[in-house]
Enzyme design. Structure first.
Site, PDB file in Angstrom:
ATOM      1  N   GLU A 177      38.451  53.729  48.131  1.00 27.74           N
ATOM      2  CA  GLU A 177      38.393  52.392  48.728  1.00 27.74           C
ATOM      3  C   GLU A 177      37.078  52.298  49.505  1.00 27.74           C
ATOM      4  OE1 GLU A 177      40.713  50.024  48.389  1.00 27.74           O
ATOM      5  OE2 GLU A 177      42.464  51.107  47.615  1.00 27.74           O
TER       6      GLU A 177
ATOM      7  N   HIS B 180      40.691  45.783  39.985  1.00 29.59           N
ATOM      8  CA  HIS B 180      41.113  44.503  40.541  1.00 29.59           C
ATOM      9  C   HIS B 180      39.884  43.617  40.594  1.00 29.59           C
ATOM     10  CE1 HIS B 180      44.490  46.954  42.604  1.00 29.59           C
ATOM     11  NE2 HIS B 180      44.953  46.390  41.497  1.00 29.59           N
TER      12      HIS B 180
END
Length: 625
Positions: A462, A251
C-alpha cells in the site's frame, strides 16, 4: 399441631426427588459432551486449515514467454498463448546445460555467492559477510555455470543513490532518469490507456535487448493487459535464474502504483549501463511488470479522489482482489477476464516473488489475508459478520520470510517504516507492516492465491494514503518508493535454489519439493529448477517424484548468500516389471485448476443478515483498499 414425617414418608419423598436429580445430571452431562465435541470440531477445523491449507500442488512454470521479435517490427506485441507451444530457443547469453556437466553434480552441492548491496547514497563497503576468500558470482562450479551463466556484479562495489529525483524542461516536470536519454521522456502525470500503451511500445522499440512487451489477455472492455519484461534476457527464461513480478492498479482508482511502474521500467533500462547494482539485477533476474490490471476502472476514476469506490471495480462491478480462488472459504464469485488472465499467466511462469501495488494506506501487508476460522462461520451469516471484522492474525508456515519481505520494503521507505496512521480513526502499523487478516480478513485475495496455489511469495504494498492523489505528488512518491521497489525484487536471490536431476544428469520435471516444517510445496520446472526464499538457518529439503526414490537433503542458508543445492534422484526398483511407487506425502499433489471453482454451488447464506455481511464487506473494502 405439626406432625413430623414418619421414616416411611421420608423415604417416599426421597424416592420422588431422585428422578429430578437424575434428569438434571443427565442434562448436564449431555451439555458437557456437546461442548467438548464442539471444541474438538473447531480445533480440528483450525488445525486442518493451517496445516492442510498447504496442500496446493505447485505448478509447472513455462520456461519462456515469447519468441524472438524481429528488428523490422519492433512494436509487435507478444501473445503469451501462441508462443508457449513454440520450440524453445535459448537466449544467446545463457547456454543450454550439458549432461556431461550436470551428471557429476551430487545431492548436496552447495555454493554461496555474495549478493551486491544497494544503498541509498553510496560509500563504505557495500558487501555483507566479509571474507576475502569468497569467489565472485561469475566463478560458479562448471555445473552451475553452464546452467546459470550470465553477467554478474563484482564481489563488492559501491553503487550510489542519487537523491535528485526531478528535472525541469520548459516548465514540465520529468523524471531525472530521463536525462540520460533526452529523446525518451516520461512526465510525472497520469497516463490513460492509450498513452500508457504508447510509452510501453516506445520503450520496447528503443530497448529491444532489455525489454519485451506482451499481453496476457484483455479487460472486460477489450483493453490489453500489458506486461513488460525488463531483463538482460527479455525473451527467454534464464536457466537457473528467477522470474519476479509486480502487479499494479488492480483497483482502478488506486493509481499511484500504475505510474510508479512506468517510472520503474524507465529507471531500470536507463540505469543498466550506469548502475552496477541494476546491471546485476537485470543480468540475474527477469522482471515482469503489469502496470494496470484494471485499465477499465482507471478510465472512470478521477484524479484527486483519495477515498471512495469510483473506478475501484472492473467494468462488470467486480472487485478483482476478491475474485481469486480461496483455500479457507469457497469463493463463489464469477471469474472475471482480468483475474482469469492473471491466473493463467501465473500458472505458466514460475514466479518466485511478487508485489501487488495498492493505495489508500501506507503499509506492507503479507499473507494470509483470510483466516481458517471463516470455515466455522460458513453456515451462519451473523457469525460471519463478527468473524470477518475480528483482528486475529492468520500466519503462514513461512511467516518469518513474509515478515522479512514486508520489512525490506518498509525499512527502505522513508516514512512507511514509522507505522503512522494515515488519518485519525485509521489503524497504525508497527514498523509499517501487518498480517493481512490481522488488518481485516478478505476472501479471494491475490496474494493468498499466489502463495497457496503456486508457492509464489507475494506481498501487498500500500503505497499512499490517498488512492488517487494529484499528479504533483508523483515525483515525491517515486523518490520515496524507488529504493524499496528495487531492493524488494532482489530478495528473490535469498535462500536456496538449484536443480533436481536423475543419475544421468537429466532434469526431473515436476518433482515435488517441500522444506520440512513448512507445509507449502513447490515444483521443479522443465529444466529441473527450483527456488525458495529462506532466512539464515539449517533446513531439510524433501524431494519426491514419480518413479524415483524420495530424498531428504540437509542444507544451510546464510545471510545475503544464496545457497546452490543440486539434488540427484535415483529410480525406484522394479518389482515384476513394475516400478515400486515412491512413498511420500501427497498434500502438495493438489491440481491448481481443480481448486478454481467453475460454476460452483452458491452458498446457502441468504436473507437480511447476508445482505448486512455484504454491505459491511463493501464498506471495509472502500475504506481500506
Amino acid at each position: 399441631m405439626i406432625f413430623a414425617p414418619s421414616p416411611i414418608q421420608e423415604a417416599q419423598q426421597r424416592m420422588t426427588m431422585r428422578p429430578s436429580v437424575w434428569w438434571n445430571t443427565t442434562v448436564l452431562i449431555v451439555i458437557l459432551y456437546l461442548y467438548v465435541t464442539m471444541v474438538q470440531y473447531i480445533r480440528a477445523a483450525e488445525i486442518s486449515s493451517t496445516t492442510g491449507a498447504m496442500r496446493a500442488k505447485q505448478y509447472y512454470s513455462g520456461e519462456k514467454l515469447s519468441q524472438y521479435r524481429t528488428r523490422e517490427d519492433p512494436d509487435e506485441e507478444l501473445d503469451i498463448a501462441s508462443v508457449e507451444s513454440e520450440p524453445h530457443h535459448q537466449f544467446v547469453r545463457n547456454q543450454e546445460p550439458k549432461q556431461e556437466e550436470l551428471s557429476g553434480a551430487e545431492s548436496t552441492v552447495q555454493r554461496n555467492y555474495r549478493v551486491p548491496q544497494y544503498i541509498r547514497g553510496g560509500g563504505g563497503d557495500a558487501g555483507v559477510g566479509g571474507g576475502g576468500g569468497e569467489a565472485p558470482l561469475d566463478s560458479e562450479p562448471a555445473a552451475a555455470a553452464s546452467i546459470a551463466s550470465g553477467h554478474a556484479a563484482e564481489n563488492s562495489y559501491h553503487p550510489s543513490y542519487d537523491g535528485d529525483s526531478t528535472a525541469f524542461s520548459h516548465g514540465v516536470q520529468f523524471s531525472s532518469d530521463l536525462i540520460q536519454d533526452p529523446g525518451y521522456q516520461l512526465e510525472f502525470k497520469y497516463h490513460d490507456y492509450d498513452k500508457m500503451t504508447k510509452f510501453l511500445r516506445t520503450t520496447s522499440s528503443r530497448y529491444p535487448n532489455l525489454t519485451a512487451l506482451y499481453s496476457i489477455g484483455k479487460s472486460v472492455q477489450g483493453r490489453d493487459l500489458w506486461v513488460m519484461v525488463v531483463s538482460a534476457s527479455p525473451y527467454e527464461h534464464m536457466i537457473g535464474k528467477p522470474d519476479v513480478k509486480y502487479v499494479a492498479n488492480m483497483h482502478g482508482n488506486e493509481a499511484v502504483g500504475r505510474e510508479l511502474m512506468l517510472h520503474l521500467i524507465q529507471y531500470l533500462v536507463n540505469s543498466y549501463n550506469t548502475d552496477p547494482y541494476i546491471k546485476w539485477l537485470l543480468d540475474n533476474t527477469r522482471i515482469h511488470i503489469l502496470p494496470s490490471m484494471n485499465p477499465d476502472g482507471f478510465e472512470v476514476a478521477r484524479e484527486g479522489q483519495c477515498d471512495g469506490g469510483q473506478g475501484r471495480y472492473n467494468a462488470r462491478g467486480f472487485d478483482l482482489n476478491r475474485n481469486f480462488p480461496d483455500y479457507f472459504k469457497q469463493n463463489n464469485k464469477r471469474g472475471q477476464p482480468e483475474t482469469d488472465a492473471v491466473k493463467e499467466w501465473t500458472s505458466k511462469i514460475q514466479f518466485v516473488l511478487s508485489g501487488g501495488l495498492h493505495g489508500g494506506a501506507l503499509v506492507a501487508s503479507y499473507p494470509f489475508d483470510n483466516t481458517p476460522n471463516s470455515r466455522i462461520c460458513k453456515s451462519s451469516p451473523l457469525c460471519a459478520v463478527f468473524q470477518s471484522y475480528s483482528s486475529t492474525p492468520s500466519l503462514t508456515p513461512d511467516d518469518d520470510v513474509f515478515k522479512h519481505l514486508a520489512l525490506t520494503y518498509s525499512r527502505n521507505h522513508p516514512t512507511m517504516n514509522q507505522g503512522l496512521s494515515c488519518k485519525p480513526g485509521t489503524p497504525s502499523f508497527n514498523q509499517g507492516i501487518t498480517n493481512g487478516a490481522a488488518w481485516y480478513p478478505l476472501t479471494g485475495g491475490m496474494q493468498d492465491f499466489n502463495y497457496v496455489w503456486y508457492g509464489c511469495m507475494e506481498v501487498t504494498l500500500e503505497l499512499s494514503c490517498c488512492k488517487y492523489p494529484p499528479a504533483t505528488e508523483l515525483p515525491k512518491l517515486w523518490e520515496e518508493n524507488r529504493l524499496s521497489l528495487v531492493k524488494f525484487l532482489a530478495e528473490a536471490h535469498r535462500g536456496v535454489h538449484g536443480f533436481v536431476m536423475d543419475e544421468h544428469g537429466n532434469p526431473v520435471e515436476k518433482a515435488s519439493l517441500k522444506v520440512k516444517g513448512r507445509d507449502v510445496g513447490f515444483q521443479t520446472t522443465k529444466y529441473g529448477e527450483f527456488w525458495r526464499i529462506l532466512l539464515p538457518g539449517i533446513y531439510k529439503l524433501e524431494v519426491y517424484a514419480d518413479d524415483y526414490v524420495p530424498r531428504e537433503v540437509d542444507f544451510m542458508v546464510v545471510d545475503q548468500h544464496p545457497t546452490l543445492l543440486n539434488v540427484t534422484l535415483h529410480p525406484s526398483k522394479r518389482l515384476d516389471n513394475f516400478y515400486r511407487p515412491a512413498t511420500g506425502p501427497h498434500y502438495y499433489h493438489h491440481h491448481p485448476h481443480a481448486s478454481i471453482a467453475i460454476g460452483a454451488k452458491p452458498n446457502s447464506d441468504s436473507g437480511i443478515l447476508s445482505s448486512i455481511t455484504s454491505g459491511l464487506n463493501n464498506l471495509v473494502s472502500n475504506i481500506f483498499g
